[in-house]
Motif scaffolding. Structure first.
Motif, PDB file in Angstrom:
ATOM      1  N   LEU A  60      32.373  42.011  42.408  1.00  0.00           N
ATOM      2  CA  LEU A  60      32.008  42.463  41.069  1.00  0.00           C
ATOM      3  C   LEU A  60      33.156  42.153  40.113  1.00  0.00           C
ATOM      4  O   LEU A  60      34.326  42.413  40.425  1.00  0.00           O
ATOM      5  CB  LEU A  60      31.710  43.954  41.091  1.00  0.00           C
ATOM      6  CG  LEU A  60      31.012  44.543  39.884  1.00  0.00           C
ATOM      7  CD1 LEU A  60      29.640  43.888  39.670  1.00  0.00           C
ATOM      8  CD2 LEU A  60      30.839  46.035  40.054  1.00  0.00           C
ATOM      9  N   LYS A  61      32.827  41.573  38.974  1.00  0.00           N
ATOM     10  CA  LYS A  61      33.844  41.222  37.985  1.00  0.00           C
ATOM     11  C   LYS A  61      34.667  42.455  37.623  1.00  0.00           C
ATOM     12  O   LYS A  61      34.118  43.506  37.299  1.00  0.00           O
ATOM     13  CB  LYS A  61      33.183  40.644  36.734  1.00  0.00           C
ATOM     14  CG  LYS A  61      34.169  40.163  35.704  1.00  0.00           C
ATOM     15  CD  LYS A  61      33.455  39.504  34.540  1.00  0.00           C
ATOM     16  CE  LYS A  61      34.478  38.987  33.558  1.00  0.00           C
ATOM     17  NZ  LYS A  61      33.835  38.282  32.456  1.00  0.00           N
ATOM     18  N   GLY A  62      35.995  42.334  37.726  1.00  0.00           N
ATOM     19  CA  GLY A  62      36.898  43.442  37.423  1.00  0.00           C
ATOM     20  C   GLY A  62      37.104  44.394  38.585  1.00  0.00           C
ATOM     21  O   GLY A  62      37.890  45.325  38.486  1.00  0.00           O
ATOM     22  N   ASP A  66      38.022  40.985  42.935  1.00  0.00           N
ATOM     23  CA  ASP A  66      37.995  39.948  41.902  1.00  0.00           C
ATOM     24  C   ASP A  66      39.351  39.250  41.896  1.00  0.00           C
ATOM     25  O   ASP A  66      40.370  39.877  41.633  1.00  0.00           O
ATOM     26  CB  ASP A  66      37.705  40.576  40.543  1.00  0.00           C
ATOM     27  CG  ASP A  66      37.594  39.567  39.417  1.00  0.00           C
ATOM     28  OD1 ASP A  66      37.936  38.377  39.613  1.00  0.00           O
ATOM     29  OD2 ASP A  66      37.179  39.966  38.317  1.00  0.00           O
ATOM     30  N   PRO A  67      39.395  37.927  42.208  1.00  0.00           N
ATOM     31  CA  PRO A  67      40.669  37.229  42.280  1.00  0.00           C
ATOM     32  C   PRO A  67      41.298  36.891  40.919  1.00  0.00           C
ATOM     33  O   PRO A  67      42.463  36.518  40.850  1.00  0.00           O
ATOM     34  CB  PRO A  67      40.332  35.942  43.037  1.00  0.00           C
ATOM     35  CG  PRO A  67      38.901  35.710  42.716  1.00  0.00           C
ATOM     36  CD  PRO A  67      38.269  37.073  42.576  1.00  0.00           C
ATOM     37  N   SER A  68      40.547  37.044  39.838  1.00  0.00           N
ATOM     38  CA  SER A  68      41.082  36.711  38.517  1.00  0.00           C
ATOM     39  C   SER A  68      42.137  37.744  38.098  1.00  0.00           C
ATOM     40  O   SER A  68      42.113  38.887  38.564  1.00  0.00           O
ATOM     41  CB  SER A  68      39.965  36.651  37.485  1.00  0.00           C
ATOM     42  OG  SER A  68      39.453  37.937  37.240  1.00  0.00           O
ATOM     43  N   PRO A  69      43.055  37.379  37.224  1.00  0.00           N
ATOM     44  CA  PRO A  69      44.086  38.318  36.774  1.00  0.00           C
ATOM     45  C   PRO A  69      43.491  39.593  36.176  1.00  0.00           C
ATOM     46  O   PRO A  69      44.060  40.656  36.303  1.00  0.00           O
ATOM     47  CB  PRO A  69      44.857  37.537  35.712  1.00  0.00           C
ATOM     48  CG  PRO A  69      44.617  36.107  36.031  1.00  0.00           C
ATOM     49  CD  PRO A  69      43.236  36.052  36.654  1.00  0.00           C
ATOM     50  N   ALA A  70      42.312  39.496  35.560  1.00  0.00           N
ATOM     51  CA  ALA A  70      41.680  40.683  34.968  1.00  0.00           C
ATOM     52  C   ALA A  70      41.209  41.644  36.043  1.00  0.00           C
ATOM     53  O   ALA A  70      41.089  42.840  35.805  1.00  0.00           O
ATOM     54  CB  ALA A  70      40.504  40.274  34.097  1.00  0.00           C
ATOM     55  N   GLY A  71      40.952  41.119  37.255  1.00  0.00           N
ATOM     56  CA  GLY A  71      40.474  41.967  38.337  1.00  0.00           C
ATOM     57  C   GLY A  71      41.584  42.657  39.094  1.00  0.00           C
ATOM     58  O   GLY A  71      41.344  43.488  39.948  1.00  0.00           O
TER      59      GLY A  71
END
Length: 72
Positions: A60-62, A66-71
């Motif tokens: 799930l986004k966040g 979530d591998p992104s910096p925002a996550g």
């Protein structure tokens, strides 16, 4: 001489992470001849789910996976 045994790729490669915006997701493995039957998963209370066929992780986004910096 020493013989070196390598592990199968499925044991050495991390699973693919697919970031999604909904808790209900479908997976068909990649589709085509290399895929698997389409299956649906519901994350319920968690923020990720793993496909039982191909080990792909739907995050799930966040959320915590979530591998992104925002996550993070």
């Amino acid at each position: 001489m020493s013989s070196k045994t390598s592990a199968p790729a499925s044991l050495t490669n991390p699973p693919e992470i697919v970031v999604v915006a909904t808790r209900k997701v479908a997976c068909d493995g990649v589709g085509g001849a290399l895929g698997h039957p389409k299956v649906w998963y519901d994350m319920s209370e968690q923020d990720y789910v793993e496909c039982k066929y191909c080990d792909r992780v739907f995050a799930l986004k966040g959320g915590s996976h979530d591998p992104s910096p925002a996550g993070k």
